[in-house]
Structures are given as structure tokens and as C-alpha cells.
Design a protein around this motif. Structure first.
Motif, PDB file in Angstrom:
ATOM      1  N   THR A 187     -37.375 -22.024  39.967  1.00 18.79           N
ATOM      2  CA  THR A 187     -36.145 -21.748  40.712  1.00 18.79           C
ATOM      3  C   THR A 187     -36.224 -20.364  41.346  1.00 18.79           C
ATOM      4  OG1 THR A 187     -33.741 -21.698  40.575  1.00 18.79           O
ATOM      5  CG2 THR A 187     -34.910 -20.810  38.704  1.00 18.79           C
ATOM      6  N   VAL A 188     -35.722 -20.277  42.560  1.00 14.62           N
ATOM      7  CA  VAL A 188     -35.658 -19.000  43.282  1.00 14.62           C
ATOM      8  C   VAL A 188     -34.186 -18.686  43.495  1.00 14.62           C
ATOM      9  CG1 VAL A 188     -36.365 -17.733  45.330  1.00 14.62           C
ATOM     10  CG2 VAL A 188     -37.815 -19.561  44.438  1.00 14.62           C
ATOM     11  N   PHE A 189     -33.750 -17.519  43.058  1.00 11.83           N
ATOM     12  CA  PHE A 189     -32.317 -17.226  42.996  1.00 11.83           C
ATOM     13  C   PHE A 189     -32.048 -15.832  43.527  1.00 11.83           C
ATOM     14  CE2 PHE A 189     -28.192 -16.693  40.844  1.00 11.83           C
ATOM     15  CZ  PHE A 189     -27.653 -17.964  40.991  1.00 11.83           C
ATOM     16  N   HIS A 190     -31.319 -15.768  44.663  1.00 16.17           N
ATOM     17  CA  HIS A 190     -30.997 -14.465  45.243  1.00 16.17           C
ATOM     18  C   HIS A 190     -29.798 -14.597  46.171  1.00 16.17           C
ATOM     19  CE1 HIS A 190     -32.968 -16.002  48.837  1.00 16.17           C
ATOM     20  NE2 HIS A 190     -34.005 -16.317  48.087  1.00 16.17           N
ATOM     21  N   SER A 191     -29.321 -13.484  46.688  1.00 15.37           N
ATOM     22  CA  SER A 191     -28.056 -13.465  47.425  1.00 15.37           C
ATOM     23  C   SER A 191     -28.147 -14.099  48.807  1.00 15.37           C
ATOM     24  CB  SER A 191     -27.559 -12.015  47.566  1.00 15.37           C
ATOM     25  OG  SER A 191     -28.512 -11.249  48.282  1.00 15.37           O
ATOM     26  N   LYS A 192     -29.356 -14.275  49.352  1.00 11.12           N
ATOM     27  CA  LYS A 192     -29.482 -14.863  50.683  1.00 11.12           C
ATOM     28  C   LYS A 192     -29.336 -16.391  50.655  1.00 11.12           C
ATOM     29  CE  LYS A 192     -30.158 -11.206  53.272  1.00 11.12           C
ATOM     30  NZ  LYS A 192     -31.355 -10.804  53.975  1.00 11.12           N
ATOM     31  N   ASP A 201     -27.045 -25.390  43.166  1.00  9.36           N
ATOM     32  CA  ASP A 201     -28.116 -26.335  42.818  1.00  9.36           C
ATOM     33  C   ASP A 201     -29.136 -25.700  41.880  1.00  9.36           C
ATOM     34  OD1 ASP A 201     -26.849 -28.088  44.435  1.00  9.36           O
ATOM     35  OD2 ASP A 201     -28.354 -28.117  46.024  1.00  9.36           O
ATOM     36  N   GLU A 202     -29.527 -24.457  42.194  1.00 11.96           N
ATOM     37  CA  GLU A 202     -30.521 -23.780  41.357  1.00 11.96           C
ATOM     38  C   GLU A 202     -29.957 -23.525  39.953  1.00 11.96           C
ATOM     39  OE1 GLU A 202     -33.442 -23.641  42.241  1.00 11.96           O
ATOM     40  OE2 GLU A 202     -33.677 -23.233  44.373  1.00 11.96           O
ATOM     41  N   TRP A 203     -28.692 -23.108  39.900  1.00 14.28           N
ATOM     42  CA  TRP A 203     -28.044 -22.835  38.608  1.00 14.28           C
ATOM     43  C   TRP A 203     -27.996 -24.106  37.763  1.00 14.28           C
ATOM     44  CZ3 TRP A 203     -23.572 -24.162  35.880  1.00 14.28           C
ATOM     45  CH2 TRP A 203     -23.143 -23.261  34.899  1.00 14.28           C
ATOM     46  N   LEU A 204     -27.631 -25.228  38.392  1.00 17.65           N
ATOM     47  CA  LEU A 204     -27.543 -26.500  37.659  1.00 17.65           C
ATOM     48  C   LEU A 204     -28.921 -26.977  37.206  1.00 17.65           C
ATOM     49  CD1 LEU A 204     -24.839 -28.332  39.794  1.00 17.65           C
ATOM     50  CD2 LEU A 204     -24.615 -27.643  37.405  1.00 17.65           C
ATOM     51  N   LEU A 225     -28.957 -16.425  34.717  1.00 13.64           N
ATOM     52  CA  LEU A 225     -29.215 -17.869  34.752  1.00 13.64           C
ATOM     53  C   LEU A 225     -29.201 -18.453  33.339  1.00 13.64           C
ATOM     54  CD1 LEU A 225     -31.905 -18.049  37.560  1.00 13.64           C
ATOM     55  CD2 LEU A 225     -29.648 -19.100  37.606  1.00 13.64           C
ATOM     56  N   PRO A 226     -28.634 -19.670  33.171  1.00 18.18           N
ATOM     57  CA  PRO A 226     -28.334 -20.193  31.824  1.00 18.18           C
ATOM     58  C   PRO A 226     -29.504 -20.868  31.102  1.00 18.18           C
ATOM     59  CG  PRO A 226     -27.500 -21.707  33.484  1.00 18.18           C
ATOM     60  CD  PRO A 226     -28.078 -20.532  34.241  1.00 18.18           C
ATOM     61  N   PHE A 227     -30.616 -20.160  30.956  1.00 19.06           N
ATOM     62  CA  PHE A 227     -31.728 -20.683  30.156  1.00 19.06           C
ATOM     63  C   PHE A 227     -31.325 -20.713  28.683  1.00 19.06           C
ATOM     64  CE2 PHE A 227     -34.303 -19.067  33.801  1.00 19.06           C
ATOM     65  CZ  PHE A 227     -34.954 -20.255  34.108  1.00 19.06           C
ATOM     66  N   GLU A 228     -31.757 -21.739  27.978  1.00 16.72           N
ATOM     67  CA  GLU A 228     -31.387 -21.877  26.562  1.00 16.72           C
ATOM     68  C   GLU A 228     -32.496 -21.435  25.620  1.00 16.72           C
ATOM     69  OE1 GLU A 228     -29.848 -25.687  25.573  1.00 16.72           O
ATOM     70  OE2 GLU A 228     -28.126 -25.515  26.929  1.00 16.72           O
TER      71      GLU A 228
END
Length: 733
Positions: free
Chosen positions: A272-277, A285-288, A307-310
Motif C-alpha cells: 500500500t502507498v499512502f500519502h496526502s496526494k 481503499d488503501e486503509w481498508l 495505518l491499522p496493521f494488527e
């Protein structure tokens, strides 16, 4: 069985930042969990408002007139038990509210009601009869048949110019049906394979120490090009082998394309790639995907830390010294500090990496709070670049009024002749610093902000870099009426113009805030330069870190003093970091690199240490100064900023706050109060700004007491004065 819930309601009001108890209706008792988002009645008018269940109770003392929860929003709790512990610690550490923390952790799309599902049109196979064997039904029929499950009603109507009523008619007569489908808005692009590289001894020792040492927190202090990314990749692979997850933080979007390219090339597209852009939908989608356990690795900027990694095994914070890891809106968290909290919550490893670690982090290594790992050599055996300091005062004495010194000019000419690439660094965008009248000295300033306007050649405009307002350049001075209006200073646009003037054959690219506003624009510039389609890359801080171009043999630092002369106690540190980082872009391949640093202050210890690649020399000088001046890491700083459109009201109230704070701290000789005084930039967007700085040894309870007293003092004028409190800010400007 839990019949009552403690709920935090979705409100920005500090007065409402507490738990409200609600009864859980019978039909929701089995569904509502700690962390659930619910709809509740609130206030005298029972206004419907959303909130989050923070606690559950079997019994409560007073149930008279207790209101009931209306409904629940999601099938699963949005907040985990670890989230709630993290929120409690953030509230205390950053003096913020529950909802400010919750909105930082959860994607904003969920508050807007967005979903990762949509109703798509499905072809049923039913043949068109005589009544429908005509337009527009034939077109709709054929489009959906050829693109089964691809379009929603709205999408089909907009893109193929067919009416919604015609589509609804087709649905009514069962030629089509609607079916819920998962939206895939994330980046599933395939990348070229990035093969695993053989580690050198320094890299192997680093990996083994991190994996086998009982300590959890590490700092990799490695020179530019020492192969820190390859160490991160090896650690991620070990975590994946153990079924554990990893978060890799980079300072900002400017580093993400190259890191993504390498990680996806090594591990495939399920990262997953997660940033403000990203758009709100893409972030959701990435969060889910993380929430559902579909990915094992996240790469991203500051917010990816939540991010909600377990089953988290590793957190890496690359370029840990970077200021972009600190949020400038509430909660004013630092991703490094959140990383430390999560390391304890998940019992995982935290790895910080930098060629120029922050003074505070290196100090903590010396105090055994972090394990220090040092990489002294470049991974491929390449030499560090030669760094030459040019005294621009001598250039002026020799009548050289160009922005390029004689040395830098010759080096640019030499590299262009050899078909090698060049990076020119200037920590300021635009064409010039400011515009003023040579006759009376009038400086053109923004009407909304106490800041000089920057001249931009494109559009012949004066632009405020704080509020964005722009105006055409006046022909005459508004103060004295003369036409002696002149541009002073230099910006990235001006550097580009000068290059075109002296080296017309050179192909240039510019990378700054103005040229990277559009989505994927950074990636386009990066790839264009990487593929050798440009000779010179001109840019601001974006080009100072992380980029790896093997044909770059020259880096020119146009004005090293720009960051050095800022009125801030971290100015020397930032200057050293910037020069060292941008110098590291040179000579990363087989060809030797050269760096030319232009300065009017060649005696500065930060510039000398950077040119010698001497971090320890710089650290020892800086830590002694910090100790003498009682600045972090030897003290804490609490910055209190107040702003208002009404200057008189602001001054009166901040002076009252100052009197109260001095009374609170009058018997505490370990704490110093500076101010009240106007901020360095005393007006932004028509709001006047004043500040108070508290410096010293402050306990948590004291900081909370100060916050509460300030809000109590300002409660009558709270709608007219904005208050911002920042614990250990990165800048005092």
C-alpha cells in the motif's frame, strides 16, 4: 452484558471534549463494540450527531432521562484497543482533543459517508425485443455487454451521452441489473523487477544487529549512498517471512515514487502507498486493504504511521531528521514519537535512518535510548563527492555579479560537454526574493500578510507564498511614484532563466512547489531526469534527499546562507543537513562527484562541517551551544501562538495570558518565559499573530494546567482569537 456506552461526540469544541453516557438499545447490544462509530441525539434539541464509543459499562449510577444511541455506522469498529491507548497518549502529549486524534487516525472519507463499493451495471443476456431494438437502447445494450460490470449508471450516462431514464428503463425490463462491486482505486501498476542485492559487511552487520538485538529502537547513521534502503528491504523480507507487517515512512511525496519503484519491484504490487496526494477515495481503499489484512507493507508519508496493521513487526522512518514528520495542525504530532509509542504497543522494531540525524535523536543514542548503527562507506564502494566552498564576497570583489561563481560556471560547462547531469539547489522557489523601489526603499508586501511578495516570471506576477494572493507588478512605486522598481534576491525560476541565457543548449527541469502541484507531476519530472531527457535539474528541498541518479556528477548549492540566516535556534542544523543531503546526490554511480557550495559566510561551522562530511564535528559544536542556551534536547519548549483579525483585542488578551503565566511560574527557576511579542511573521491572511515561548523542564501536569488556564482566560473571546499550542515545535518563526 454492556448496556451503556461512553461516547465522544464529533465536535471541535474543547468544552465538549469528554465522554457522554448513552443507553444502548436492545437491538444494538450485540453489535456495538468499543471503537464503534454511532449516531446519537445531543443537546436540548436532540440534534443528530455522530460519535465514537470509547468505553462500555454494565451499570451506571444515574439513568434518569438518559438518551439512547440511534444507530451504528459500520459493521466493524473503526478504532482498536491499541488506537484508544494511542489516542490517550496523544491527548496528553500534544494537548489536543479526542476528535482531533480520531480524525488523524481514521480516513476523512469515512466521515463523508464514502464507501469502497459501487453499484455497477451487469448484462443479463436477455435479447432486445422489437420494442427496444432501437436507439438509445441498442447503444446502452452493446456498451454494457462489451464492458460487463465496469460502469455505474452515472458513469455510463456521462461518458456515453445517454439519459439516465433510458438506463432505468433497461433495468426495469431486466435487460440489465445492478450489482454491488468493490472499487479498486489503488495503485496496481506493475514495476520493473528490482533484484535483491548482495549486502556488504556494514549492511549485513546492521541487519543482524536489528533482528537479533533485544533492543527495539535503532538509529542507522549512514553516509549518503551507504545503502540504507537495501537494509530496509532485507528487514521487510524477514518480517514477511515471519508473517509480520511493516511500515516504511518517507518524509514527503517527493521521495515516494523512487521508494515505491524499488519496493514494488522487489516485493510485487501488494504494497500500500499512502500519502496526502491521494484522493479521499484512494486513501479509504488503501486503509481498508490494510484493515482487511490484504497487504503486508505500507510506504508513505507522515500519516501512514496510523495505518491499522494488527501484526506490526517493523517501523522504518527514513530521513528521520526531516521536518515534514511533524504535523503543523492539531494534533501537532511527530511521526517519530508516534513510532515510539507504537513500538511499545505492538512490541515491534523501530528503525530511524539518516545521513544527518537530528541533534535530539543522536543525543538520545549517546544516552543509550537508541542503539546506534554507523555506516561509514557508500554501498557500491564509490567515493564521497569533493565539496568546494566558494566565497561569494570574493566573486563580488572580482566584479562577478552573476548568480554563478566562476568555479560553478566552469563546472557546469565541463559537465555539459561530458554529457553528465547536474543538480542545482536553491531553497527558494519563484524568480526573486522580493521587489522594492531603489529610490525610497519601499518593499512590496502582501496586503493580508506581513511578508514580502515574491516575483514570479511566469505571468509577471507578485505572489504571497503564505496566502496565495497575487497581483501584477506595478510600474510605479506606490510610495514615492518613481519607476525604479527592481527585483532582489534569486529564486528557482531565476536560476532556470540564467541557465537558458548562458547555456542555451542545456535542457532544464525545475522541481519546486509550483511545478509539483498537480498529481503525479513529481513522478513525471523524476522519470524524465532519470531517463536522461534533461541535463540540469533545478530545485528546492525536494531534490535534497533520497534521489539516486547515477549520471549526476555535479551539484551546485546556489546560496547556502538562505537557511543559515533564519532567526531560529535550528538554523545551523538545517543548513548542515541540507548541504550534506544535496551534496549526496553527486557521484552515486561510477563517475566521481563534485559539489560547489556558494556562500557569503564560509566561516560558519555548519558549512565547514558539511563540506568535510563531518557530522560528529558539527554535532559537538551544536550540542555545546544548545546546552549553553538551554534549548532542546536539554529543555522542552512550549510555543503559544495567538492570532486575530482584531489587533487590539489580541494584544490585550495575550498580555493578560502572559501575566497569568508569569504568576503560575514565578517560583519555578527551571522555566523561562519569552514574550509576549509579535511573531517573526506578524500577520498572515489578515490575522495578526503574537506568541509566548515557555522554555525549560516542564512536567506533563504543568503543561495541561497551563493549557487549561489559557482557555479559561480566553473563554469570553474564544470566537475572536485563535490559540495554537505546540510542544517542542520544529520552528519558532
Amino acid at each position: 452484558m454492556y448496556k451503556y456506552a461512553g461516547v465522544i461526540i464529533n465536535s471541535n469544541s474543547i468544552q465538549l471534549d469528554r465522554l457522554f453516557t448513552y443507553e444502548i438499545p436492545e437491538n444494538l447490544i450485540e453489535k456495538i463494540k468499543v471503537g464503534s462509530r454511532v449516531l446519537v441525539p445531543f443537546g436540548l434539541g436532540n440534534k443528530k450527531i455522530d460519535g465514537f464509543v470509547i468505553e462500555l459499562y454494565e451499570n451506571v449510577e444515574n439513568i434518569k432521562r438518559m438518551k439512547k444511541i440511534y444507530s451504528i455506522f459500520n459493521e466493524f469498529p473503526l478504532l482498536t484497543q491499541e488506537n484508544l491507548i494511542l489516542i490517550d497518549q496523544m491527548k496528553e502529549k500534544y494537548l489536543c482533543t479526542y476528535m482531533e486524534c480520531i480524525k488523524t487516525i481514521i480516513p476523512s472519507a469515512l466521515f463523508k459517508g464514502m464507501k469502497n463499493k459501487k453499484e455497477v451495471l451487469i448484462f443479463t443476456g436477455k435479447l432486445l425485443d422489437d420494442k427496444f431494438d432501437k436507439e438509445p437502447y441498442q447503444s446502452i445494450y452493446n456498451i454494457v455487454k462489451a464492458n460487463n460490470g465496469k460502469f455505474t449508471k452515472t458513469h455510463l450516462s456521462k461518458n456515453f451521452q445517454v439519459s439516465l431514464s433510458s438506463i432505468n428503463t433497461m433495468l426495469k425490463h431486466k435487460f440489465l441489473i445492478q450489482q454491488e462491486s468493490i472499487v479498486n482505486r489503488y495503485n496496481d501498476r506493475e514495476y520493473l523487477s528490482y533484484e535483491k542485492k548482495e549486502l556488504n559487511e556494514e549492511q549485513k552487520n546492521a541487519v543482524n544487529k536489528i533482528l537479533n538485538c533485544h533492543e527495539k529502537k535503532f538509529l542507522i547513521h549512514g553516509v549518503t549512498g551507504s545503502g540504507k534502503t537495501e537494509i530496509y528491504m532485507n528487514l521487510v523480507q524477514k518480517m514477511m517471512d515471519q508473517g509480520k507487517e511493516s511500515i516504511i515512512l518517507v518524509p514527503e511525496i517527493s521521495l515516494t515514487p523512487q521508494m515505491v519503484e524499488r519496493f514494488k519491484g522487489r516485493f510485487g504490487k501488494d504494497i500500500t502507498v499512502f500519502h496526502s496526494k491521494l484522493s479521499d477515495g484512494e486513501r479509504l481503499d488503501e486503509w481498508l486493504r490494510v484493515k482487511e489484512g490484504k497487504v503486508k507493507v505500507a510506504i508513505g508519508a507522515r500519516s501512514a504511521i496510523f495505518l491499522p496493521f494488527e501484526n506490526l513487526g517493523l517501523i522504518v522512518i527514513d530521513e528521520e531528521h526531516e521536518g515534514s514528520y511533524k504535523s503543523d495542525s492539531d494534533p501537532k504530532y511527530n511521526a517519530r514519537e508516534i513510532g515510539e509509542i507504537k513500538t511499545e504497543l505492538h512490541n515491534c522494531k523501530l528503525v530511524l535512518g539518516s545521513a544527518t540525524p537530528s541533534i535530539e535523536t543522536y543525543y538520545r543514542c549517546n544516552n543509550s535510548e537508541f542503539e546506534l548503527i554507523t555506516l561509514n562507506n557508500r554501498a557500491d564502494g564509490a567515493n564521497m563527492p569533493r565539496i568546494q566552498i566558494v566565497d561569494m564576497r570574493e566573486e563580488l570583489a572580482n566584479n562577478n555579479r552573476s548568480i554563478f561563481s566562476k568555479k560553478l560556471f566552469e563546472e557546469i560547462e565541463n559537465r555539459l560537454n561530458k554529457k553528465e547531469q547536474i543538480i542545482l539547489f536553491l531553497n527558494r522557489r519563484g524568480f526573486s526574493t522580493f521587489v522594492s523601489c531603489r529610490k525610497c526603499g519601499y518593499v512590496f508586501k502582501c496586503n493580508n500578510c506581513d511578508i514580502s511578495l515574491t516575483y514570479h516570471n511566469l505571468g509577471d506576477s507578485l505572489i504571497c507564498h503564505y496566502c496565495g494572493s497575487r497581483q501584477k507588478v506595478p510600474k510605479l512605486c506606490p510610495k514615492c511614484g518613481s519607476n525604479y522598481v527592481k527585483y532582489f534576491g534569486v529564486g528557482t525560476e531565476r536560476v532556470q532563466e540564467e541557465i537558458k541565457k548562458y547555456f542555451p543548449q542545456a535542457k532544464t527541469l525545475r522541481m519546486d512547489f509550483d511545478t509539483t502541484r498537480k498529481k503525479n507531476s513529481y513522478e513525471y519530472i523524476y522519470n524524465t531526469f532519470k531517463e536522461g531527457k534533461a541535463d540540469i535539474l533545478i530545485g528546492t528541498q525536494m531534490i535534497a534527499k533520497g534521489l539516486d541518479f547515477h549520471n549526476v556528477t555535479l551539484v551546485g548549492v546556489i546560496a547556502a546562507d538562505l537557511s543559515l540566516n533564519l532567526p531560529d535556534f535550528r538554523a545551523s542544523e538545517r543548513t548542515f543537513q541540507l548541504i550534506t543531503q544535496v551534496s549526496g546526490r553527486a557521484g552515486r554511480g561510477k563517475k566521481e562527484g563534485t559539489v560547489v557550495v556558494q556562500t557569503y559566510n564560509p566561516e560558519s561551522y555548519s558549512i565547514i562541517s558539511a563540506s568535510d562530511n563531518n557530522y560528529l564535528g558539527f554535532y559537538n559544536e551544536e550540542i555545546n551551544l544548545r546546552n549553553i542556551m538551554n534549548y532542546p534536547p536539554f529543555s522542552q519548549i512550549m510555543l503559544i501562538n495567538m492570532s486575530s483579525e482584531n489587533e487590539d483585542l489580541l494584544i490585550k488578551n495575550i498580555q493578560n495570558v502572559g501575566i497569568i503565566l508569569k504568576d503560575i511560574l514565578k517560583n519555578n527557576d527551571k522555566i523561562e518565559i519569552l514574550g509576549p511579542c509579535p511573531c517573526e511573521i506578524s500577520k498572515i491572511k489578515n490575522n495578526y499573530r503574537w506568541q509566548i515561548i515557555i522554555k525549560g523542564d516542564m512536567e506533563l501536569e504543568l503543561k495541561k494546567y497551563i493549557r487549561d488556564r489559557i482557555y479559561e482566560t480566553l473563554k469570553e473571546v474564544y470566537n475572536h482569537i485563535r490559540v495554537s499550542m505546540d510542544v517542542n515545535p520544529l520552528s519558532l518563526i
